[in-house]
Write a protein that holds these residues in place. Structure first.
Motif, PDB file in Angstrom:
ATOM      1  N   ILE A  53       0.947  -1.144   0.001  1.00 20.22           N
ATOM      2  CA  ILE A  53      -0.036   0.065  -0.016  1.00 20.22           C
ATOM      3  C   ILE A  53       0.717   1.168  -0.055  1.00 20.22           C
ATOM      4  O   ILE A  53       0.586   2.184  -0.707  1.00 20.22           O
ATOM      5  N   VAL A  54       2.083   1.336   0.721  1.00 21.85           N
ATOM      6  CA  VAL A  54       2.875   2.232   0.918  1.00 21.85           C
ATOM      7  C   VAL A  54       3.410   2.614  -0.711  1.00 21.85           C
ATOM      8  O   VAL A  54       3.454   3.807  -1.111  1.00 21.85           O
ATOM      9  N   GLU A  55       3.761   1.428  -1.138  1.00 25.14           N
ATOM     10  CA  GLU A  55       4.296   1.701  -2.600  1.00 25.14           C
ATOM     11  C   GLU A  55       3.390   2.194  -3.636  1.00 25.14           C
ATOM     12  O   GLU A  55       3.805   3.235  -4.379  1.00 25.14           O
ATOM     13  N   ALA A  56       2.233   1.936  -3.389  1.00 18.80           N
ATOM     14  CA  ALA A  56       1.056   2.409  -4.242  1.00 18.80           C
ATOM     15  C   ALA A  56       0.886   3.848  -4.182  1.00 18.80           C
ATOM     16  O   ALA A  56       0.472   4.656  -4.918  1.00 18.80           O
ATOM     17  N   ILE A  57       0.919   4.420  -2.979  1.00 18.34           N
ATOM     18  CA  ILE A  57       0.641   5.769  -2.605  1.00 18.34           C
ATOM     19  C   ILE A  57       1.812   6.462  -2.955  1.00 18.34           C
ATOM     20  O   ILE A  57       1.524   7.580  -3.587  1.00 18.34           O
ATOM     21  N   ARG A  58       2.996   6.127  -2.729  1.00 20.65           N
ATOM     22  CA  ARG A  58       4.374   6.827  -3.266  1.00 20.65           C
ATOM     23  C   ARG A  58       4.154   6.853  -4.802  1.00 20.65           C
ATOM     24  O   ARG A  58       4.390   8.082  -5.472  1.00 20.65           O
ATOM     25  N   ASP A  59       3.838   5.761  -5.678  1.00 23.14           N
ATOM     26  CA  ASP A  59       3.812   5.875  -6.961  1.00 23.14           C
ATOM     27  C   ASP A  59       2.718   6.936  -7.567  1.00 23.14           C
ATOM     28  O   ASP A  59       3.236   7.700  -8.235  1.00 23.14           O
ATOM     29  N   GLN A  60       1.740   6.828  -6.863  1.00 22.28           N
ATOM     30  CA  GLN A  60       0.561   7.545  -7.384  1.00 22.28           C
ATOM     31  C   GLN A  60       0.982   9.054  -7.252  1.00 22.28           C
ATOM     32  O   GLN A  60       0.436   9.938  -8.011  1.00 22.28           O
ATOM     33  N   ALA A  61       1.363   9.312  -5.740  1.00 28.97           N
ATOM     34  CA  ALA A  61       1.822  10.744  -5.578  1.00 28.97           C
ATOM     35  C   ALA A  61       2.681  11.362  -6.727  1.00 28.97           C
ATOM     36  O   ALA A  61       2.594  12.786  -6.513  1.00 28.97           O
ATOM     37  N   THR A  62       3.465  10.600  -7.223  1.00 25.55           N
ATOM     38  CA  THR A  62       4.381  11.187  -8.441  1.00 25.55           C
ATOM     39  C   THR A  62       3.609  11.697  -9.560  1.00 25.55           C
ATOM     40  O   THR A  62       4.165  12.199 -10.456  1.00 25.55           O
ATOM     41  N   ARG A  63       2.478  11.142  -9.648  1.00 20.57           N
ATOM     42  CA  ARG A  63       1.703  11.200 -10.918  1.00 20.57           C
ATOM     43  C   ARG A  63       0.380  12.087 -11.186  1.00 20.57           C
ATOM     44  O   ARG A  63       0.037  12.871 -11.902  1.00 20.57           O
ATOM     45  N   LEU A  64      -0.215  11.746 -10.016  1.00 19.95           N
ATOM     46  CA  LEU A  64      -1.489  12.698  -9.740  1.00 19.95           C
ATOM     47  C   LEU A  64      -2.042  12.801  -8.535  1.00 19.95           C
ATOM     48  O   LEU A  64      -2.413  11.641  -7.942  1.00 19.95           O
ATOM     49  N   THR A  65      -1.984  13.708  -7.810  1.00 23.60           N
ATOM     50  CA  THR A  65      -2.373  13.960  -6.230  1.00 23.60           C
ATOM     51  C   THR A  65      -3.891  13.984  -6.185  1.00 23.60           C
ATOM     52  O   THR A  65      -4.394  13.634  -5.219  1.00 23.60           O
ATOM     53  N   HIS A  66      -4.566  14.957  -7.099  1.00 20.13           N
ATOM     54  CA  HIS A  66      -5.936  15.105  -6.837  1.00 20.13           C
ATOM     55  C   HIS A  66      -6.559  15.463  -8.162  1.00 20.13           C
ATOM     56  O   HIS A  66      -5.910  16.092  -9.041  1.00 20.13           O
ATOM     57  N   TYR A  67      -7.551  15.187  -8.348  1.00 22.77           N
ATOM     58  CA  TYR A  67      -8.472  15.850  -9.704  1.00 22.77           C
ATOM     59  C   TYR A  67     -10.136  15.440  -9.140  1.00 22.77           C
ATOM     60  O   TYR A  67     -10.132  14.124  -8.563  1.00 22.77           O
ATOM     61  N   ALA A  68     -10.862  16.360  -9.067  1.00 20.55           N
ATOM     62  CA  ALA A  68     -12.264  16.179  -8.575  1.00 20.55           C
ATOM     63  C   ALA A  68     -12.951  15.400  -9.858  1.00 20.55           C
ATOM     64  O   ALA A  68     -13.171  15.878 -11.115  1.00 20.55           O
ATOM     65  N   PHE A  69     -13.498  14.306  -9.359  1.00 21.34           N
ATOM     66  CA  PHE A  69     -13.850  13.349 -10.498  1.00 21.34           C
ATOM     67  C   PHE A  69     -15.130  14.120 -11.189  1.00 21.34           C
ATOM     68  O   PHE A  69     -15.390  13.666 -12.329  1.00 21.34           O
ATOM     69  N   ASN A  70     -15.898  14.739 -10.364  1.00 20.65           N
ATOM     70  CA  ASN A  70     -17.001  15.436 -11.219  1.00 20.65           C
ATOM     71  C   ASN A  70     -16.473  16.321 -12.390  1.00 20.65           C
ATOM     72  O   ASN A  70     -17.496  16.836 -13.230  1.00 20.65           O
ATOM     73  N   ALA A  71     -15.375  17.052 -12.332  1.00 20.13           N
ATOM     74  CA  ALA A  71     -14.698  17.842 -13.235  1.00 20.13           C
ATOM     75  C   ALA A  71     -14.142  17.128 -14.353  1.00 20.13           C
ATOM     76  O   ALA A  71     -14.495  17.223 -15.675  1.00 20.13           O
ATOM     77  N   ALA A  72     -13.369  16.003 -14.273  1.00 24.15           N
ATOM     78  CA  ALA A  72     -12.847  15.332 -15.163  1.00 24.15           C
ATOM     79  C   ALA A  72     -12.566  13.959 -14.548  1.00 24.15           C
ATOM     80  O   ALA A  72     -11.949  13.973 -13.485  1.00 24.15           O
ATOM     81  N   GLN A  73     -12.751  12.925 -15.412  1.00 23.91           N
ATOM     82  CA  GLN A  73     -12.431  11.375 -14.699  1.00 23.91           C
ATOM     83  C   GLN A  73     -10.926  11.192 -14.564  1.00 23.91           C
ATOM     84  O   GLN A  73      -9.833  12.057 -15.388  1.00 23.91           O
ATOM     85  N   HIS A  74     -10.448  10.170 -13.727  1.00 27.58           N
ATOM     86  CA  HIS A  74      -9.272   9.944 -13.716  1.00 27.58           C
ATOM     87  C   HIS A  74      -9.135   8.354 -13.451  1.00 27.58           C
ATOM     88  O   HIS A  74      -9.979   7.574 -12.905  1.00 27.58           O
ATOM     89  N   SER A  75      -7.903   7.750 -13.983  1.00 26.40           N
ATOM     90  CA  SER A  75      -7.883   6.204 -13.961  1.00 26.40           C
ATOM     91  C   SER A  75      -8.115   5.638 -12.691  1.00 26.40           C
ATOM     92  O   SER A  75      -8.639   4.549 -12.730  1.00 26.40           O
ATOM     93  N   PRO A  76      -7.590   6.117 -11.683  1.00 33.31           N
ATOM     94  CA  PRO A  76      -7.590   5.125 -10.337  1.00 33.31           C
ATOM     95  C   PRO A  76      -8.985   4.933  -9.778  1.00 33.31           C
ATOM     96  O   PRO A  76      -9.417   3.893  -9.396  1.00 33.31           O
ATOM     97  N   TYR A  77      -9.928   6.340  -9.933  1.00 38.23           N
ATOM     98  CA  TYR A  77     -11.368   6.013  -9.820  1.00 38.23           C
ATOM     99  C   TYR A  77     -11.894   5.064 -10.575  1.00 38.23           C
ATOM    100  O   TYR A  77     -12.747   3.903 -10.073  1.00 38.23           O
ATOM    101  N   ILE A  78     -11.836   4.990 -11.890  1.00 41.03           N
ATOM    102  CA  ILE A  78     -12.366   3.955 -12.813  1.00 41.03           C
ATOM    103  C   ILE A  78     -12.102   2.875 -12.411  1.00 41.03           C
ATOM    104  O   ILE A  78     -12.484   1.708 -12.304  1.00 41.03           O
ATOM    105  N   ASP A  79     -10.402   2.495 -12.325  1.00 41.72           N
ATOM    106  CA  ASP A  79      -9.897   1.223 -12.059  1.00 41.72           C
ATOM    107  C   ASP A  79     -10.545   0.757 -10.887  1.00 41.72           C
ATOM    108  O   ASP A  79     -10.963  -0.553 -10.760  1.00 41.72           O
ATOM    109  N   LEU A  80     -10.683   1.396  -9.731  1.00 41.31           N
ATOM    110  CA  LEU A  80     -10.904   1.019  -8.506  1.00 41.31           C
ATOM    111  C   LEU A  80     -12.618   0.605  -8.430  1.00 41.31           C
ATOM    112  O   LEU A  80     -12.641  -0.500  -7.924  1.00 41.31           O
TER     113      LEU A  80
END
Length: 416
Positions: A53-80
């Motif tokens: 889990i720590v590795e997944a958090i670190r990896d994601q933090a280097t790519r996209l820390t936030h985006y409101a899904f109501n404004a634009a979709q992002h892959s982690p939300y869709i994949d989850l």
């Protein structure tokens, strides 16, 4: 609480300040080690700082820390959501939405059932806990401290006795109360939903009666009422299965998720029948932080670890350890205050009671302090704050679990 900058209305069980943790162990700022049987109140089924889990958090933090899904979709939300809906053990098509917490999941579920049924009445249960937001307060089956000094609460909400072998309320008694409710208090045709915990958490790990659960499911089907299962504390393997409703032989219409969904990151969800989740108009569901990419990445890593084989093995190992030790304590009569063992699987509570069966709340308070001094963190629960709920990570090493149970027994034997 040491800091005057923090609201004094927040209650802290243990007057220590933690620094770091690893799996089932934590250390305070003074360097003292504790075995953690609290687990963030059921959040850390995979323990503190799980490497994956720590590795997944670190990896994601280097790519996209936030985006409101109501404004634009992002892959982690869709994949989850694809993974999560497949993880729900029901036969109907599932969809859902992500939230920031369990209380927010409950709030959105209330919106969904109102939109789907055109009704507003909710039936909850004595001893229930569904959150601290204004609407969820009224769902809770306990006044103090949650409903005190906050005035009129959103409703209408009615409560029924919670039938369980752990509290002595029978299926017949609960069904009788159900019949009275609709004879005296409310028209059944005004009811939108029932909301129930398959295993109550705050009340002391009380397992819902199987016969009642199945009767309730039939009743809801006959009356076109929706059934919500609150799996916020009982889900993600705590009972040895993915979710506790499976042991009841029922399928709820909506399921509330949070706590151990994301290894400690703030995340929740409402999932259930796709026809229900699609009822509200566009924009009716959502939220700025709901489904934050880093939290979603943590949840995806969590699901990678929660295979059925792992959950069954972890649950069986922890259940066997707890039950066998409890039975030996009863046999050896190590304390006159040792009461019932509640719950199912690894979701177990240990009651403290006097010889006449009345709650030994003062002794539980003493036990919390003794255990903490000895290096074990425990969490109280129950109507009278007289039941210890055991929430050690499912991944707790066998030796650490036994060490914690040894401390528990030694402190139990010292109670006045």
């Amino acid at each position: 609480m040491s800091s005057e900058s923090i609201s004094q209305s927040i209650n802290v069980v243990h007057p220590i300040t933690l620094s770091h943790g690893k799996n089932a162990e934590v250390w305070d700022t003074e360097g003292k080690r504790y075995i953690d049987f609290v687990g963030g109140i059921g959040v850390l089924n995979l323990g503190h700082c799980h490497p994956r889990i720590v590795e997944a958090i670190r990896d994601q933090a280097t790519r996209l820390t936030h985006y409101a899904f109501n404004a634009a979709q992002h892959s982690p939300y869709i994949d989850l959501m694809q993974r999560l809906t497949a993880f729900i053990p029901v036969d109907y098509p599932v969809s859902g939405m992500l939230t920031n917490s369990g209380a927010e999941a409950a709030e959105n579920a209330l919106k969904i059932v109102r939109g789907a049924t055109g009704r507003s009445v909710v039936i909850a249960f004595d001893g229930a806990f569904h959150g601290r937001t204004l609407a969820t307060l009224n769902l809770n089956g306990k006044v103090a401290p949650y409903k005190q000094k906050v005035g009129t609460l959103p409703g209408p909400v009615y409560h029924l006795p919670f039938p369980s072998k752990d509290n002595g309320v029978s299926c017949a008694e609960a069904l009788k109360a159900l019949d009275r409710l609709f004879s005296v208090e409310i028209d059944v045709n005004d009811v939108a939903c029932f909301i129930v915990e398959p295993v109550q958490g705050e009340a002391g790990f009380l397992a819902l009666d199987v016969e009642f659960a199945q009767a309730l499911r039939r009743f809801c089907d006959e009356k076109n009422i929706l059934l919500i299962a609150d799996e916020i504390q009982s889900g993600f393997g705590r009972t040895g299965e993915r979710f506790a409703f499976s042991r009841l032989g029922i399928e709820p219409d909506l399921i509330l998720l949070a706590k151990s969904i994301a290894g400690g990151m703030p995340l929740g969800a409402v999932v259930g029948r796709k026809t229900l989740l699609d009822t509200l108009p566009k924009g009716g569901l959502g939220g700025t932080y709901s489904g934050n990419p880093i939290a979603c990445a943590a949840a995806l890593a969590t699901l990678d670890e929660m295979t059925d084989a792992n959950l069954q093995a972890w649950g069986a190992q922890q259940e066997e350890a707890i039950v066998s030790r409890y039975q030996s304590w009863r046999r050896d009569k190590i304390s006159p205050y040792l009461g019932r063992l509640t719950g199912v699987g690894a979701m177990r509570g240990i009651e403290l009671a006097h010889a006449d069966g009345t709650p030994a709340a003062a002794q539980l308070t003493q036990l919390l302090a003794l255990a903490r001094d000895a290096g074990l963190l425990l969490m109280p629960s129950g109507k009278s704050r007289h039941i210890i709920r055991l929430l050690a990570p499912l991944t707790t090493e066998a030796a650490v679990l036994e060490e914690g149970l040894d401390i528990f027994a030694a402190c139990l034997a010292r109670l006045d």
